[in-house]
Structures are given as C-alpha cells and as structure tokens.
Design a protein around this motif. Structure first.
Motif, PDB file in Angstrom:
ATOM      1  N   SER A 323      -7.082  41.856   5.724  1.00 36.68           N
ATOM      2  CA  SER A 323      -7.309  42.956   6.677  1.00 36.68           C
ATOM      3  C   SER A 323      -8.481  42.624   7.596  1.00 36.68           C
ATOM      4  O   SER A 323      -8.439  42.918   8.797  1.00 36.68           O
ATOM      5  CB  SER A 323      -7.557  44.261   5.921  1.00 36.68           C
ATOM      6  N   VAL A 343       1.224  46.471   6.490  1.00 38.01           N
ATOM      7  CA  VAL A 343      -0.160  46.519   6.038  1.00 38.01           C
ATOM      8  C   VAL A 343      -0.150  47.088   4.632  1.00 38.01           C
ATOM      9  O   VAL A 343       0.199  48.245   4.425  1.00 38.01           O
ATOM     10  CB  VAL A 343      -1.033  47.374   6.974  1.00 38.01           C
ATOM     11  N   SER A 345      -2.318  48.056   1.640  1.00 37.21           N
ATOM     12  CA  SER A 345      -3.735  48.376   1.589  1.00 37.21           C
ATOM     13  C   SER A 345      -4.119  49.124   0.328  1.00 37.21           C
ATOM     14  O   SER A 345      -3.435  50.069  -0.077  1.00 37.21           O
ATOM     15  CB  SER A 345      -4.097  49.224   2.810  1.00 37.21           C
ATOM     16  N   ALA A 354      -4.515  49.065   9.536  1.00 34.48           N
ATOM     17  CA  ALA A 354      -3.218  49.630   9.934  1.00 34.48           C
ATOM     18  C   ALA A 354      -3.380  50.459  11.201  1.00 34.48           C
ATOM     19  O   ALA A 354      -2.588  50.335  12.148  1.00 34.48           O
ATOM     20  CB  ALA A 354      -2.656  50.481   8.792  1.00 34.48           C
ATOM     21  N   HIS A 366       2.887  50.898   6.763  1.00 29.01           N
ATOM     22  CA  HIS A 366       1.676  50.997   5.946  1.00 29.01           C
ATOM     23  C   HIS A 366       2.089  51.215   4.497  1.00 29.01           C
ATOM     24  O   HIS A 366       2.679  52.229   4.154  1.00 29.01           O
ATOM     25  CB  HIS A 366       0.832  52.168   6.461  1.00 29.01           C
ATOM     26  N   VAL A 402      -0.482  42.111   6.408  1.00 25.17           N
ATOM     27  CA  VAL A 402      -1.929  42.266   6.230  1.00 25.17           C
ATOM     28  C   VAL A 402      -2.173  42.809   4.829  1.00 25.17           C
ATOM     29  O   VAL A 402      -1.560  43.808   4.444  1.00 25.17           O
ATOM     30  CB  VAL A 402      -2.508  43.226   7.288  1.00 25.17           C
TER      31      VAL A 402
END
Lengths: 995, 441
Positions: A323, A343, A345, A354, A366, A402
C-alpha cells in the motif's frame, strides 16, 4: 458483485508477445513506453514539471521530471518490469517504491546496486537493469524449467558432487547467477570527507514523532541533529492527506526555526557504545557520500515502520504492490500504478490507498482483510498481473493488487544498544522490549517503532521524548564538564534526574497476516519461497539462524527489513511454534549499506621524511620505503660507500631511529622492567646496549639507551619498531605501573640523527665541536655527551658503532639538521667525507655480525637463539620475559629439544656465491630424505672482505664452528657453506670501534 | 580408565546410511517433495562413550571421524546454541596450506587435501572453490617472509611461489600494482591450491554424515560443568583426574571422554575440568558487501594492510582483518574496523569505492602465545582438547577432527598433531606460526 467482473478478456491483460506494459523486450532491452501512466498535476506531488530530465534505460531514452526517483520516472513511462529475480529469473516490478524496494536495484553508469526506488533522477543518467537478461539465456531457461522441480533452496548443496573434476565448470555456471550489478575496478576513485560531530541529541527519523522530538529537544536548548532517510521530512505524512502534508510542513518549519541541524537522504547506519554513531550522508550537492562520526549524548530512534509484504502464490508478480508503494507512486510522483485494482487491506494505510486510487480514477475492489478474506493467488502472464484470486474463490481481473498486511518495526539501532525485540501477537509486530531503558536512558524510541496512535498522540509522544532527551543530555553534559573540571570551571549543580513520565503509545490491534493458504516468495531479493522455508524446517534446520543460512532468506539487499518477520512466521508455522519462540535473527550494522569510499574517507597515513630529505634528493639518492619513512638506500654505489667508511669517514641519516626521552625518579625501574639486562649502575654519561623481550621470551626490539642525568635517559629503539615500542612501554606503564613517576616522551621527530662513522670521524667531529673533549680517554666507546655541534647547542652525542667503526651518533634538534649535515660535509671535504645509505650500513653491520630484529630474528626467536645469554641477567629483579628466559637458560638439557635454532655467521664455500636471503638450509635424514634445519637470514657480498657473508639460523646441533651446511638455492641447487666462530666476519675483537 | 571401544582404523571409512542420498537425479526425482531431516532429532540420554562439547566444525568433524574411521558411534555433540553458530559460521571460509613452519605446512596440507574431497566423502556439496591465494607484500621485509614461506612450502611439496607485480596484475586485474599507493605492492606469495569454501555447508555435511553413522547432535544444550574425579585440584578436578561426565542445561550426562571443541570459550570449558589453558579470547571482525558480478578471481591477503578479501559465488566480497587487540567476549564490533577495512581495501583496489558494505559481524578467536593450536590429550584423563585455533580454525577442521579422533580412539598421539600438545608450553617447544598467521588467511 465485483465492479471488475470476472470473465476473461474484460481485464487489461496483454496479448502474448506484444511487450505491452513491460520495458524489457525479447530482442533488445530498450524501453518501449506503451502506456504512460503519469497523471496530470496533483496537489502534494514532489516533481517539478517545469524541469524534465532525460536519461537512458537499457540504452533507450526516457524522460522524467526533477523530483522523480529512477523507479518513479520509469513507472511513469510505462515500465512495469525492473529486474529479474536472482534464481528463477522471474520478472519483478515495483513493490515498495522506496529505498527498501528489492526489485528496483539498477546499474547507474559505473555504480552497481543503486536503489532505483530511492535515487533521485539526474539528467543523462545511464540506467540499466541488473540481472535482467543473463548472457546465458538458455541456461536461465533450462534452470527455470527445472525450477519448479529441483531448484529448491540449498539445491546446490545436494548436487554437483560427482564427478569431482566437473565441479569447477558447474561453479562457473552458478557464479553467472550471482545477483548484483557490475563494478568496474578501473573506475576513478572519488574523494570522501569525514566529519566529526558532538550533538547533544541525535534523532534517527524525520517523521512526525521524530520531528516533534527534535523540535522539543532543541527548544529545551539541546544541540540536535535530525537524520532522515528520505529526501524530505515528514515520514508517512508526505504521501498522506492535505492536512497531514501541511502538518509535515509545519513540523519541518518548526525544526528549522528551532535550530535543528537537518540531514535528509542520510541514515544512522550504526550505533556502538556510548552512542558512538555512524551517520551517513548520501551523495548529494555536498559531494560524494560522507561519513559523520557522531558522539551523541542521547539517541532518539524514530525510524517509523516498514510495511510488510504478504506471502501468497504469485506475490512477486509485477503489479503486486504494497500500500505504501502504491500511495507513494500516486501521491508523490503522480504515477498511476494501474487501472483496475484490488486493494486488500488490514489497516488504515490500506484503506487510504484504496481511497487514493479511487480518487485517481482507478477502478478499485476493496477487500477487507479484517473480515478474514485473503488473497490466495496473483495470476498472469509474461510479467504482468491479470487476475487476483481470493480465498473465497472470487477471481478479479485486475492489473494491480495492493496489499496492506501490517508492519515491521526496524528496531536495528535499538538492538545495537542491547534492546531485544519482543513480539506482540495482538498488534502483529515486534516492539522494543523495554523502550527507554537502554544504557541508563540515553537511547530512547518514539513513533511507530514504539506504538500506535493518532497523529496528535504521535507528535505528543515525540515531544515528550524530545524533552526527556534534552534533559538527559544536559545531565550528561554536566557530568562531562565535571570530569574535565581541570580545563574549565563548572558552574552550577548537576541538573536533577528527569524521570521518564511519557504516556506510552497504545498498540492498535492488527490481524496476524503473514502467509496465505498458498505458497509464495518470502525473500524477493534471494528468491526464497515459503515452501523452501518449510522444507528447510522439515530437513532439520529448525532454528531461524539455521534456516537463514541454509536458504539465504533475509541475506539480500534489505537485510531482512522486509523479510525477517515473514520468515519467522513461516518457520513458526512449519515447526508448530509461535513467532515469539522462534525469535528473530540478529540485526547487525549497518542499518543501510554504506559505500567503501565513505567508510574509508581519506587515508590518514603520513609519509615520513627526515629534515635532510631534500639534501638526499639533491645528492642523487636512490630512495627506499622503510615502513612509513622514505630513506636513501644509497647514493649510487653502496660498495664504494662501505669502503669510504672503512677507510675515511662517512655520514648517514638515521633519523627514523626511534627515540624516547625518559624522565622521572622511577625511570631506572622502567628500564629494568623492559630490558633483559641491568640498568641500576649505569653511570651518568654512559650508554648501554639493551634487548627487550616479550613475555614469551621472544626478542621484541633492541637499541642503546644513554643516561643523561640522574633521572633522565634517552632511549633508542629500532626504526621499524619505534611506534610499537612506544605503545608497548605505555601499556606497561599505564596498566601495570600507573603509580610509577616516570614520563616517556617520543622524540623521534624532534631530533635529526646523524651517524658519523669511520677512522677519521673523530678528526671530523673535532672540527665542529668545541665544548666536548673527544679524546679517546675523555669520551670512550659507549659513552654519551651533550654539547654544541657546528654552533648548534643541545646536541646529544653517543659513541657507539653499528658499522664496526669508530663512530659518533649525533642527535641534533631537527630544525638544525640540514645545517649540521652540510657543516659535516664541508668540514670534512679533505678527509674524504661522503654520505652513505641504508644499504652500506646493512653491509657493514653484517660484516660485524650485528643482527636486525625482525630479519635475523623472527616471531619465535628467543634471546638465547641470538647468542644473548651474556646479556640476560637473572640475578636482577623481575623483568619482562623473565620466566621464559630463565627456563631457556637454566632448564634441564633434556628439556631443550635440539631443534632450537641458533643464530650463526656463515660463509659459503664459493666466495662469489651470495645465497638469497631466506634460502633454506637442509640436512639429510636417516631415510635418505632432507629435512629443513635452518635458513639464511641475511646475506651480502662484503666489499671489505671481498667475499660473500651471511647470518643464518640453524638448529643448535648444526651451529658449532666449522660445521658444513647445505644451502638450497631458490632454483633447487645445493651449495656448501661453513659456520664461523664469531658472529662478526670482520674485526671480531672490535678494535676499530674502540679506537 | 578411558573406556572407549578401540578398533583399528578401517581401510575404508564407513559410510553412513543416509535417509536420502543427495544427487542431481534424486533432486529431479523428488521434485517438490520435502527431503527427510538432515540429522535425526533424539532425546538426550544420560550416558555416552564420548561427549563432544561444541557443535562447530571441529566438534562435528571429530565426531564424524570417530564414527567413520573408528566405529565409535555412541557419541553426543552438545552445543549451547545452534550447530555452526560460533566461529564455524563467522569465519571467512578461506582454505590454504602455505604456512611457515614445516609442522604447520604438513598439517594444513592434509587439511586442504581432505577439503578437496569432502563433498564426495560427506555426500554434500561444500562448494570448495580452488581459486588461488595471493599474500601481498608491501615491504622488503614482507617480501622476505613470503620467500621464506615459499621455500618452506616448496620443500614440503606444497605449491607456493613468489610472483611479481606483473604476474599479480595478470591474476587479479582489479589490484593496483602501480607505484601510486602509499604502500605499493612489491610482490606476492601465490598459492594456487588455496581457495574458499561454503563454511556452513561443511558444518552441515559433517553433522549429516555423523548423524547417519549414529552420532547424536543436541543443540541448545549448554555444558555448565564437567565432572572429574581424583584430580589434584579443588573438587577432585585438575591434573591426575579422570573425567566422568558433564552437567548440562538439560541434565547430567556421564561419559568417560569429554572433548573440548569450543574455540572462543575453550578456556572456560577447560577450567570446568580444572585445567588452565594459555588462551585468551579476542574478537575478529569481518564484513560483507552487496553482490556484484564476478571480478575477483583469487583470494587476496595483505598482511601489512591487515585485510583479506575474496568474492563468493554469490558475488559478495567477504572481508576479514586481524584480531582486535583487546581480549573480550564482546562481539559487538566497531566502526573503526569498518573504516580501516574500507581504507585498506581501497588501497588495494581503488576502483571499489562505490561498492557498499552490507553487514559486519565478529567471531571469537582462541589465541595461544605461539598462534598454534592445542590438540590432543591433557593431564586430566579422558579430557581432550581441540582448541587454540585462533584465526584459522576453519582451515584445519578436517585434519584436526581426523587426527583427534585417532588420538582418542587409539590412545596414541598421531605424528601430525604431536607438536601441538598442551604440554609444549611447559616444555618450551612453541610452534611459530605468527609469520603465517599475523593476518594470514
């Protein structure tokens, strides 16, 4: 439903062979910027769009902007593949976009292993990929094809054993796979300076907490040095929101206003006892990389956090990014890292990534890792990401993944101060075990390394840490002043002890995310996978240190900063233990790599010349380097110089002779301790020869010492041993006899020393000396006088004779050396006076049989070997080397093996044959072979005797006079030689020097 | 009484029954399946014929040769940490035999020969890289010592010769052989058989081969005391005594023979048996750079500049220096070391200024007064030493292990290690290796 869909063809995947999106093509490695991904100007970007910079990448021209790093400029031009991995030659792209990025090491001109994620772009840089296309491309393919099957970590230990003769060929192939760039040994050296600094407080890390600490400490009056790894201050605020960026700017402004010395693009590379710090300022406007050696009173470690990669299948594929990497690319350099992204996370940093990506127009899915969904695979072809597979089976067609899986605290500097890292499973990272207690509170930590909190909390903790650091530094400064009160008076009492009353930072809960259900790469620099680590554990490499050595995990460019915790986690999983139980490997300096040039700086090694050097040059000397000194070896014809000394008179510059001025009531005690012979009854005005032995009885040094007064001696040591002898003597004085009242002052350079030698030396000296009676009865052999020579007062004259001739050694105040030398030559012109060099002196001393310590003796030669029994006095008080020498002299004859060597004079049967020094001397053994019984230690052709002469060490049984020896020439030829009665080949009775 | 089963050395060394032999074919066949453990993990028993203290390359080699050459397999190797965690994992992995004394040359020549075929003997590739070894001379005195070493070596049939700057440049183009440096290179002792080896692999190879023959390895097992009966010192320890066992952090173990292979900690272990060794422990620092493509084809040593350097197969430059001057067990290292090292390397190769130091570390060296080891039996019956290796223990491990195993098993001291007995210090028969060892790596 995913906004990205999941059907084939809907993603931005590339057609095979198009090369699209990669900058490494099959046939030439030049860049092809297919999809420039630089966004229009954005707030907070650090590039200057007014200043485009053109450079080359693998030979092709690329343009970036001032403020770009090499990696960001390439990424902006569409490059996605920056390197090939070490073992499997897999394509690799940007991972972290900062100094620790393992995938963007590049060659820049003649500089290898440049951190492309960190190094700022300069116009005209010639950048090329390392490890990209091995010249052995077919090998790479072959090995890669095997890779999945046989190339497990440590595979090379398991093969290539047989046939033995083939191993060197295998080895050459393996060596081709060594990672790294190319060094050109012919590249021009650069000149690196060093700086010494004595700051009150050094703050390592210029993020919010570090900045706050630096400001607070400076406001308390401390001298503060702030060292920031990146190119500008602010830490993670730099790629944060507008308010975060303005906070960074405010803190940086406050630091400047408070008088903090700020170093950016610099790093605290190491920390040793008493906060001795190596601070490295990298190449920049100030010149090449510079080492700052700082003695800080207090060190504040505010190194922040390093984002940790996540391990899953395909996690090393270009397009998979942390990230922080994605946000840096986007927010600092306005580079859009992809167009469709997942993303994944587990924390706020990932959530922010994101949001940032979405705001930049990237289509984002996300995935919240806190819900238990994980990534299981990143798939694609030809070095591009096409698809992400999640643990619930979802497949998402994207070109960017990510991950935000958590943090690693770079605790290296704290570990170097003795603080152990301790694992906290609830926060999923290591913390310093007892922050703030290292070395009585002179090492403190703040910021992310210590805990979590809001920006205000981090700044508050930093400020409190800064105030504490300043207070402790003030206390230390006071104590230092008290310790040197003799130099300057101390004002005021010691400041009161300040307790550590900081409110500790909290610890945010964080899921433990290390490895998915699939296997991936744990160490991207070293191409070590989680499967490798598991297999290593199964093979019995059950501790993290063993696993590290077997697999080489954590041994690459980031030295474990990205890899260690994942390695530990995978190992813990494999061995059924916890991360705490496995522990980490030892963090060793430097924190970040340092160039050899910066470490070396300039050489502080003087070339020493005597005050007579220019005169020697004018006289046509042939110079020789003798240790640190440049000396005249000869002035054209050493044999003629010998003959002139023997017939007339010569002068030689012996200034390098070590000279120590010894004064004090206990001076005689010191001499008695150092020398093996007696010194108590040496009369004032007398000189005596002495030998010093080490504790093992081995000869260390020899020379003469003269008594100038009741409590005043002048000692001479050998030229080569002068430095070491001074250290040796000081060691005895300072560690064994600190109570003795004696001062030893090196005066080697204070005097120019000239030996006047030859039968006419007395006549010559008489013409220049009025205040000393030089008559043979008034100034005898082995006496010392002080007087005036050629008008120069304060000269010391020794009547001694290394050359075997009547001779006087003059020690003249160095500034008058040239005057006295020239006066001697002028006054003795009719006497045939001429300078002679080192070679003539060596010949003459060999004619006289004087040994040279270190040449005729070696590291095993005890005093009796050199024939010094007469000198060693066992009936005096204890002296250095006594027990060993006593054994050597008094031991039972049966104890002494006949292999103990003796130093003897030797003359070859053939008078014209000069055996090279170190020729071996051999004797036949009963079984018809030969055994080494000794060696020639010195040899010359004697102009005086017109024959070859030698000194040799031979075993005692072969050392008797008239023994015939066999010398083996370097070519293997045999020569015979005879042992002589005396060491001296010439004038053994010493009539000449006593004349 | 030492109760060790004795047998004559077999004509052929015993080969262990490996759980899996290593070979290229096996690698392919096994594919992604994991390999069985390299050594077996067993419980610590309360009695052994021989306990070896120290799981480094010396302890493991001794155990291996006891098992392979003498059939003595009831042996435990104890280490307070992990195998090879001391000097075995911290040395600079240089192997050579160009020593100064005839005793030293004979000894290390045997070691090099064992190293050359170790990969085959142990069925593990220790990656011995025979690449030549250059000891540079920067002064007349140093050059004289090189010639002396060459003469002694040649007489013993060891390949060494003194070469001049032009030949040095041909062998190692990166070296600056001009007159420009502060201490120009005047010549070198060239020793073609010298090279480097993968030090950890030697440790693992011996451990695996010894385990295959039945030797047990116990890591994280610290020896806290040694039991001795009948000695002349306090508690019945010391000269005249007989070893009966060791007390460890994991319990007591009885054994009539205890072997001290603990390098930097050797004097502490010997003191547990009531013996005082003339050993002081000094750190020796080393460092490694980032990798670059191969450019340094030989091992380069400079005694006067206190540095030795080689390039590994991974492309890193590995540096070492002389031992630190002060005795300590601290392995923290120093900045001054890195600075001096870099300065000296750049004197030799001024073009390397942009290479970066990646990591520095220290190991502990057990220094004796004559820089030669202490190996063999002691005045405490059953207590053997293989210590005092100072800065070159790694080079000697195979021959030391082989000879010490013979010494323990046969009860007679082999000729090769006879000069290195502990009692030489009482009898004044020191062996002089300072010349070859000063920074001789």
């Amino acid at each position: 439903m995913s906004p990205l869909g999941s059907g084939p063809g809907s993603g931005p995947g590339q057609a095979p062979g198009s090369g699209s999106g990669t900058c490494l093509r099959r046939n030439d490695d030049r860049v092809v910027p297919m999809s420039p991904s630089r966004l229009p100007a954005r707030p907070g970007e650090v590039i200057d769009r007014e200043r485009p910079l053109t450079f080359t990448w693998n030979g092709g021209a690329v343009t970036g902007f001032a403020g770009d790093t090499i990696a960001s400029a390439l990424a902006a031009s569409g490059c996605t593949v920056f390197s090939r991995s070490m073992k499997y030659h897999r394509p690799r792209g940007i991972l972290t976009a900062d100094f620790w990025d393992p995938n963007t090491l590049v060659q820049v001109g003649d500089e290898p292993n440049v951190r492309g994620g960190h190094r700022l772009l300069e116009a005209g840089m010639a950048v090329s990929a390392q490890n990209a296309w091995p010249s052995l491309r077919w090998d790479a393919k072959a090995l890669t094809a095997l890779g999945g099957r046989a190339l497990s970590a440590g595979f090379y230990y398991k093969t290539f054993m047989r046939p033995r003769w083939l191993w060197p060929a295998y080895e050459k192939v393996l060596a081709r796979f060594a990672p790294g760039g190319v060094i050109d040994p012919a590249s021009a050296p650069r000149r690196h300076d060093k700086r010494y600094a004595h700051p009150d407080v050094v703050v390592a890390g210029g993020g919010p907490a570090g900045l706050a600490a630096a400001v607070a400490a400076a406001r308390e009056g401390a001298g503060v040095l702030l060292v920031e790894h990146e190119h500008s201050l602010g830490g993670h605020l730099r790629w944060g929101t507008k308010s975060e960026r303005s906070m960074a700017a405010a803190l940086a402004g406050a630091a400047e206003a408070a008088g903090v010395e700020i170093l950016t693009d610099a790093t605290v590379a190491g920390r040793w006892e008493d906060n001795w710090l190596a601070v490295v300022e990298r190449d920049g406007a100030g010149g090449p990389e510079r080492l700052i050696k700082a003695r800080a009173k207090v060190l504040v470690v505010a190194a922040g956090l390093i984002e940790r990669p996540y391990v899953f299948a395909g996690n090393d594929r270009p397009g998979v990014m942390l990230s922080g990497g994605a946000r840096r690319l986007l927010n600092l350099w306005s580079v859009r890292p992809g167009s469709r992204a997942v993303v994944w996370s587990a924390n706020a940093a990932g959530d922010a990534a994101a949001a940032d990506l979405e705001a930049a127009g990237v289509v984002v899915e996300h995935v919240d890792a806190r819900t238990g969904r994980t990534v299981t695979a990143a798939e694609g072809r030809r070095g591009a990401l096409e698809r992400v597979v999640l643990s619930d089976g979802t497949r998402l067609e994207v070109d960017l993944l990510v991950t935000a899986a958590g943090w690693t605290a770079p605790t290296s500097l704290l570990n170097m101060a003795g603080v152990r890292p301790r694992y906290d499973p609830a926060a999923a990272r290591f913390f310093p075990a007892e922050p703030g207690t290292a070395e009585a509170g002179t090492v403190l930590s703040t910021g992310g390394i210590s805990g979590d909190g809001s920006l205000d909390e981090l700044v508050g903790h930093g400020e409190a840490t800064g105030r504490l650091a300043a207070a402790r530094a003030a206390t230390l400064a006071h104590r230092l002043r008290v310790a040197t009160a003799w130099a300057a008076p101390v004002d005021g009492p010691e400041p009161p002890e300040v307790p550590d009353e900081r409110t500790p930072l909290g610890r945010d809960p964080h899921p433990e995310l290390y490895r998915s259900s699939t296997d991936g790469i744990v160490d991207l620099s070293e191409d070590v996978g989680s499967r490798d680590l598991r297999h290593a554990a199964a093979e019995g490499f059950d501790s993290v240190e063993l696993v590290k050595r077997w697999t080489t995990a954590t041994m690459g460019s980031a030295q474990g900063k990205l890899e260690t915790v994942n390695t530990v986690a995978v190992l813990a999983e494999a061995t059924g233990s916890t991360i705490s139980e496995v522990g980490t490997t030892t963090w060793r300096p430097p924190f970040a790599p340092v160039t050899l040039g910066a470490l070396a700086g300039r050489m502080f090694e003087p070339l020493r010349i005597s005050s007579l050097h220019d005169l020697h040059v004018a006289a046509g000397m042939t110079p020789i380097q003798a240790g640190q000194w440049i000396r005249p070896e000869h002035y054209g014809d050493p044999a003629a110089e010998v003959c002139n000394v023997r017939a007339n008179v010569g002068i030689i510059d012996v200034s390098p002779l070590g000279k120590l001025d010894i004064r004090g009531p206990d001076a005689t005690d010191l001499l008695s301790l150092l020398y093996v012979n007696k010194w108590r009854r040496l009369a004032i005005g007398a000189v005596r020869y002495g030998v010093m032995c080490a504790e093992d009885g081995v000869i260390l040094d020899d020379g003469v010492t003269g008594r100038l007064g009741e409590e005043h001696y002048l000692m001479s040591t050998t030229s080569s041993g002068s430095g070491a002898m001074e250290v040796w003597i000081q060691n005895w004085l300072q560690t064994e006899h600190p109570d003795w009242r004696v001062r030893v002052t090196p005066v080697t350079d204070a005097y120019t020393s000239i030996n006047v030698a030859g039968p006419r030396s007395r006549v010559l000296l008489g013409r220049l000396v009025d205040d000393v009676d030089l008559g043979p009865e008034a100034f005898k052999y082995m006496q010392v006088r002080r007087g005036t020579v050629a008008g120069v007062a304060g000269c010391v004259m020794w009547r001694i004779g290394f050359t075997g001739e009547l001779s006087y050694e003059l020690h003249v105040p160095a500034g008058y050396g040239p005057h006295v030398w020239q006066a001697l030559l002028a006054a003795g012109a009719d006497l045939g006076v001429a300078p002679f060099g080192l070679e003539a002196q060596r010949i003459m001393r060999l004619e006289k049989g004087h040994f040279i310590v270190g040449q005729d003796t070696d590291a095993l030669t005890k005093a009796p070997t050199a024939g010094l029994e007469w000198l060693i006095k066992l009936d005096k008080e204890d002296f250095c080397g006594r027990p060993e020498l006593q054994w050597a002299l008094e031991g039972e004859p049966g104890d002494a093996p006949d292999a103990v060597p003796r130093l003897v004079a030797v003359q070859p049967t053939d008078p014209s044959y000069v055996p090279p020094e170190v020729c071996q001397i051999v004797a036949a053994t009963p079984d018809g072979k030969e055994r080494i019984i000794g060696r020639i230690t010195s040899s010359r052709f004697s102009p005086t005797l017109e024959r070859s002469i030698c000194l040799a060490q031979v075993e005692a049984v072969h050392a008797g006079p008239d023994t015939e020896l066999t010398i083996v020439d370097i070519t293997g030829r045999r020569h015979t030689a005879t042992v002589m009665l005396h060491h001296a080949h010439f004038d053994p009775e010493g009539e000449r020097l006593r004349a | 009484m030492v109760q060790v089963p004795r047998s004559n050395p077999r004509r052929r060394p015993r080969r262990g029954r490996y759980p899996a032999r290593y070979s290229a074919a096996a690698l392919l066949r096994r594919g992604k399946a994991p390999w069985p453990p390299i050594w077996r993990s067993t419980e610590l028993r309360d009695t052994y014929d021989i306990v070896v203290v120290g799981g480094g390359v010396h302890g493991l080699a001794t155990a291996y040769y006891l098992a392979s050459n003498w059939g003595i397999t009831n042996v435990a190797v104890l280490d307070k940490g992990y195998l090879g965690g001391g000097g075995s994992g911290r040395n600079t992995a240089i192997v050579r035999s160009n020593y100064l004394t005839p005793d030293g040359v004979a000894f290390y020549d045997r070691s090099v020969r064992l190293y050359e075929r170790l990969a085959v003997d142990l069925n593990l590739n220790v990656m011995f890289s025979r690449r030549g070894h250059l000891t540079l001379a920067h002064s007349d005195g140093a050059l004289r010592t090189m010639r002396w070493r060459a003469e002694v070596n040649k007489h013993q049939g060891v390949d060494s010769e003194v070469i001049g700057p032009a030949e040095i440049k041909r062998l190692v183009p990166a070296l600056d052989v001009s007159e420009a440096p502060r201490h120009p290179i005047l010549g070198a002792l060239h020793h073609p058989p010298g090279g480097i080896i993968r030090h950890d692999a030697v440790v693992w190879g011996y451990a695996r081969a010894a385990a295959a023959l039945g030797v047990e390895m116990h890591q994280n097992t610290e020896v806290l005391d040694i039991d001795v009966a009948g000695g002349s010192g306090p508690d019945g320890k010391g000269p005249g005594g007989q070893v009966t066992g060791v007390r460890t952090s994991r319990g007591e173990v009885s054994a009539p023979v205890v072997v001290n292979c603990t390098a930097g900690w050797a004097s502490l272990i010997a003191a547990m048996a009531g013996l005082r060794l003339p050993i002081s422990t000094h750190p020796l620092q080393a460092a490694v750079t980032e990798p670059v493509k191969m450019f340094l084809p030989a091992v380069v040593v400079s005694g006067s500049l206190h540095v030795y350097v080689s390039q590994t197969d991974r492309g890193e430059l590995v540096f070492g220096a002389a031992v630190d001057p002060l005795a300590t067990y601290d392995t923290g290292g120093s900045l001054a070391f890195a600075e001096e090292l870099a300065g000296h390397v750049l004197q030799l190769m001024p073009g390397l200024g942009r290479m970066r130091l990646l990591r520095q570390w220290s190991g502990l060296c057990d220094m004796t007064p004559d820089y030669s080891p202490i190996i063999g039996a002691t005045d405490v019956a059953g207590f053997f030493c293989d210590v005092g290796w100072g800065t070159y223990g790694f080079k000697a491990a195979p021959v030391a292990g082989e000879q010490l195993a013979a010494c323990i098993a046969s009860g007679e001291t082999p000729d090769l290690i006879e000069p290195f007995a502990l009692n030489r210090f009482a009898e004044g028969r020191l062996v002089g290796e300072k010349g070859a060892a000063a920074v001789g790596h």
